[in-house]
Write an enzyme that holds these catalytic residues in place. Structure first.
Site, PDB file in Angstrom:
ATOM      1  N   CYS A   1     -18.448  42.928  69.721  1.00 13.65           N
ATOM      2  CA  CYS A   1     -17.362  42.265  68.987  1.00 13.65           C
ATOM      3  C   CYS A   1     -17.925  41.278  67.972  1.00 13.65           C
ATOM      4  O   CYS A   1     -19.043  40.799  68.115  1.00 13.65           O
ATOM      5  CB  CYS A   1     -16.477  41.477  69.937  1.00 13.65           C
ATOM      6  SG  CYS A   1     -16.292  42.232  71.508  1.00 13.65           S
TER       7      CYS A   1
ATOM      8  N   ASN B   1     -18.218  43.869  76.590  1.00 18.74           N
ATOM      9  CA  ASN B   1     -18.318  44.514  75.278  1.00 18.74           C
ATOM     10  C   ASN B   1     -18.845  43.486  74.282  1.00 18.74           C
ATOM     11  O   ASN B   1     -18.096  42.662  73.786  1.00 18.74           O
ATOM     12  CB  ASN B   1     -16.922  45.032  74.882  1.00 18.74           C
ATOM     13  CG  ASN B   1     -16.913  45.667  73.508  1.00 18.74           C
ATOM     14  OD1 ASN B   1     -17.957  45.820  72.872  1.00 18.74           O
ATOM     15  ND2 ASN B   1     -15.737  46.043  73.040  1.00 18.74           N
TER      16      ASN B   1
ATOM     17  N   LYS C   1      -9.541  49.737  78.857  1.00 23.37           N
ATOM     18  CA  LYS C   1      -9.682  49.271  77.463  1.00 23.37           C
ATOM     19  C   LYS C   1     -10.108  47.798  77.454  1.00 23.37           C
ATOM     20  O   LYS C   1      -9.616  47.015  78.277  1.00 23.37           O
ATOM     21  CB  LYS C   1      -8.308  49.450  76.784  1.00 23.37           C
ATOM     22  CG  LYS C   1      -8.116  48.692  75.491  1.00 23.37           C
ATOM     23  CD  LYS C   1      -8.516  49.526  74.308  1.00 23.37           C
ATOM     24  CE  LYS C   1      -8.479  48.731  73.007  1.00 23.37           C
ATOM     25  NZ  LYS C   1      -9.471  49.194  72.044  1.00 23.37           N
TER      26      LYS C   1
ATOM     27  N   GLY D   1     -20.347  61.136  72.570  1.00 23.62           N
ATOM     28  CA  GLY D   1     -20.239  62.553  72.240  1.00 23.62           C
ATOM     29  C   GLY D   1     -20.218  63.512  73.415  1.00 23.62           C
ATOM     30  O   GLY D   1     -20.319  64.724  73.229  1.00 23.62           O
TER      31      GLY D   1
ATOM     32  N   ALA E   1     -11.053  52.163  63.977  1.00 24.47           N
ATOM     33  CA  ALA E   1     -11.137  50.703  63.818  1.00 24.47           C
ATOM     34  C   ALA E   1      -9.857  50.142  64.424  1.00 24.47           C
ATOM     35  O   ALA E   1      -8.931  49.745  63.726  1.00 24.47           O
ATOM     36  CB  ALA E   1     -11.263  50.320  62.354  1.00 24.47           C
ATOM     37  N   ILE E   2      -9.809  50.190  65.763  1.00 28.73           N
ATOM     38  CA  ILE E   2      -8.605  49.713  66.459  1.00 28.73           C
ATOM     39  C   ILE E   2      -8.554  48.182  66.379  1.00 28.73           C
ATOM     40  O   ILE E   2      -7.494  47.596  66.226  1.00 28.73           O
ATOM     41  CB  ILE E   2      -8.599  50.162  67.947  1.00 28.73           C
ATOM     42  CG1 ILE E   2      -8.842  51.681  68.075  1.00 28.73           C
ATOM     43  CG2 ILE E   2      -7.315  49.726  68.660  1.00 28.73           C
ATOM     44  CD1 ILE E   2      -7.766  52.564  67.557  1.00 28.73           C
TER      45      ILE E   2
HETATM   46  C1  LIG Z   1     -10.182  54.957  69.886  1.00 25.75           C
HETATM   47  C2  LIG Z   1     -11.372  54.284  70.506  1.00 25.75           C
HETATM   48  C3  LIG Z   1     -11.243  53.012  71.055  1.00 25.75           C
HETATM   49  C4  LIG Z   1     -12.332  52.374  71.623  1.00 25.75           C
HETATM   50  N1  LIG Z   1     -12.177  51.142  72.176  1.00 25.75           N
HETATM   51  C5  LIG Z   1     -13.221  50.535  72.801  1.00 25.75           C
HETATM   52  C6  LIG Z   1     -13.045  49.291  73.467  1.00 25.75           C
HETATM   53  O1  LIG Z   1     -11.951  48.740  73.538  1.00 25.75           O
HETATM   54  N2  LIG Z   1     -14.143  48.739  74.052  1.00 25.75           N
HETATM   55  C7  LIG Z   1     -15.383  49.328  74.042  1.00 25.75           C
HETATM   56  O2  LIG Z   1     -16.332  48.774  74.602  1.00 25.75           O
HETATM   57  N3  LIG Z   1     -15.553  50.535  73.435  1.00 25.75           N
HETATM   58  C8  LIG Z   1     -14.517  51.132  72.830  1.00 25.75           C
HETATM   59  N4  LIG Z   1     -14.684  52.365  72.240  1.00 25.75           N
HETATM   60  C9  LIG Z   1     -16.021  53.007  72.284  1.00 25.75           C
HETATM   61  C10 LIG Z   1     -16.117  53.981  73.460  1.00 25.75           C
HETATM   62  O3  LIG Z   1     -15.962  53.310  74.688  1.00 25.75           O
HETATM   63  C11 LIG Z   1     -17.466  54.742  73.455  1.00 25.75           C
HETATM   64  O4  LIG Z   1     -18.516  53.816  73.585  1.00 25.75           O
HETATM   65  C12 LIG Z   1     -17.682  55.561  72.190  1.00 25.75           C
HETATM   66  O5  LIG Z   1     -16.462  56.112  71.730  1.00 25.75           O
HETATM   67  C13 LIG Z   1     -18.696  56.697  72.394  1.00 25.75           C
HETATM   68  O6  LIG Z   1     -18.238  57.646  73.330  1.00 25.75           O
HETATM   69  P1  LIG Z   1     -17.451  59.009  72.935  1.00 25.75           P
HETATM   70  O7  LIG Z   1     -18.208  59.638  71.789  1.00 25.75           O
HETATM   71  O8  LIG Z   1     -17.456  59.837  74.178  1.00 25.75           O
HETATM   72  O9  LIG Z   1     -16.077  58.601  72.533  1.00 25.75           O
HETATM   73  C14 LIG Z   1     -13.596  53.026  71.651  1.00 25.75           C
HETATM   74  C15 LIG Z   1     -13.720  54.308  71.107  1.00 25.75           C
HETATM   75  C16 LIG Z   1     -12.625  54.949  70.536  1.00 25.75           C
HETATM   76  C17 LIG Z   1     -12.808  56.342  69.989  1.00 25.75           C
END
Ligand SMILES: Cc1cc2nc3c(=O)[nH]c(=O)nc-3n(C[C@H](O)[C@H](O)[C@H](O)COP(=O)(O)O)c2cc1C
Length: 319
Positions: free
Chosen positions: A131, A128, A46, A245, A71-72
């Site tokens: 931000c 990342n 994370k 996805g 929206a964490i």
């Molecule tokens: C609950 C949640 C928390 C996330 N936290 C971060 C994060 O801390 N840093 C980041 O770069 N991306 C974060 N993401 C984005 C994911 O790393 C990823 O890029 C995005 O969810 C697309 O992939 P997925 O559809 O397989 O989830 C988060 C996504 C979700 C769903």
């Protein structure tokens, strides 16, 4: 003969192409209760910030058709806590650990890189840049090619660890950002982060998220992610971790055909963390059935026949 599903991502040897998406598997301890972490080709933690951050007001997650809106707000216990509480745990595993860093100024990104540079067991930093830029009124760093490049350059100047730039899809042309971070030293790219979205409760008429808006992830965004990977693959020479996805082995193949070297899995791990086992088994079966010896041979091999190419600048199948 067993098909070879290993991949090399900017010098990181991965036993298979699957990487956890940052923020969806905690910092390893949480996910290890459900899955052997060594099943993944790499583990991305994370996003961690310099200091402690409380994150956004709740509710932070809303279910949507084909995905979730979150929206964490980069909740983080801070880098010192990460180093004492989580990094020693991750070091016990053979799986390469990618540490995602998040900050609100280029100086803080560089500081995080300097701190992690001194630690063992960090295979790469994922920066990342989705931000908010506090100095520019909160717009995303990753939406501006110059600022994105500047952050990556600052991080590269602070560490010898490979640097992966994580890009936002919420831009008009992702290839402009991708080229800027490549020119500034990024060793690889991760794309895509979540797609900006909003959901409204029709009874209360209030937004479903405490932060009002959030980011969409899950199967609903896969076609967006595939296009971003395909567009970017043709413009840069650094490797790409494709994500957005992914839920099945077919999704993994699709991302690799679009140009990804490795493939991230995130939201799909929430309902079924163990899906990773099936994905890997089925990927091997697909390769055997189709006499594909090395997964790397599939990279970027989407065939766009000339009659489909129209005006886009693509490599056209000569046949
Ligand atoms: C609950 C949640 C928390 C996330 N936290 C971060 C994060 O801390 N840093 C980041 O770069 N991306 C974060 N993401 C984005 C994911 O790393 C990823 O890029 C995005 O969810 C697309 O992939 P997925 O559809 O397989 O989830 C988060 C996504 C979700 C769903």
């Amino acid at each position: 003969m067993q098909p070879d599903i290993s991949v090399n991502l900017c010098g990181i040897e991965m036993a298979n192409p699957l990487v956890t998406c940052s923020g969806t598997s905690g910092n390893g301890k949480e996910m290890s209760r459900f899955v052997d972490l060594e099943t993944f080709g790499a583990f991305t933690a994370k996003s961690v910030t310099l200091d402690k951050r409380p994150g956004n007001p709740t509710p932070r997650i809303a279910e949507c058709t084909g995905g979730i809106l979150n929206a964490i707000g980069i909740q983080s216990k801070g880098i010192e806590n990460f180093i004492s509480e989580y990094l020693p745990f991750l070091r016990q595993f053979k799986v390469p650990a990618i540490i995602s860093i998040s900050a609100t100024s280029a100086e803080d990104y560089a500081r995080l890189a300097e701190i992690l540079e001194k630690e063992d067991g960090v295979s790469a930093l994922e920066v990342n840049i989705s931000c908010p830029n506090l100095k520019a009124g909160g717009s995303s760093f990753g939406a501006d090619p110059e600022i994105s490049g500047h952050i990556i350059r600052s991080v590269k100047n602070s560490t010898g660890i490979p640097v992966i730039a994580k890009l936002t899809p919420n831009v008009t042309d992702i290839t402009v950002i991708a080229r800027s971070v490549e020119e500034n030293g990024a060793d690889a790219l991760s794309l895509i982060n979540t797609v900006a979205g909003m959901a409204i409760d029709i009874h209360s008429r209030r937004p479903k998220l405490g932060n009002v808006t959030g980011g969409l992830s899950g199967p609903a965004i896969k076609p967006i992610a595939i296009k971003k990977v395909w567009d970017t693959y043709r413009c840069v020479s650094i490797p790409i971790i494709g994500m957005g996805g992914v839920a099945t082995w077919q999704d993994v193949v699709e991302f690799i055909l679009a140009g990804a070297t490795a493939v991230g899995i995130g939201t799909a791990l929430f309902p079924n963390p163990q899906s990773v086992y099936t994905i890997i088994d089925n990927l091997k079966t697909f390769m055997k059935d189709n006499s594909i010896e090395r997964l790397e041979d599939l990279r970027g091999q989407v065939v766009v026949p000339s009659e489909m190419a129209q005006s886009c600048a693509v490599t056209v199948d000569p046949s």
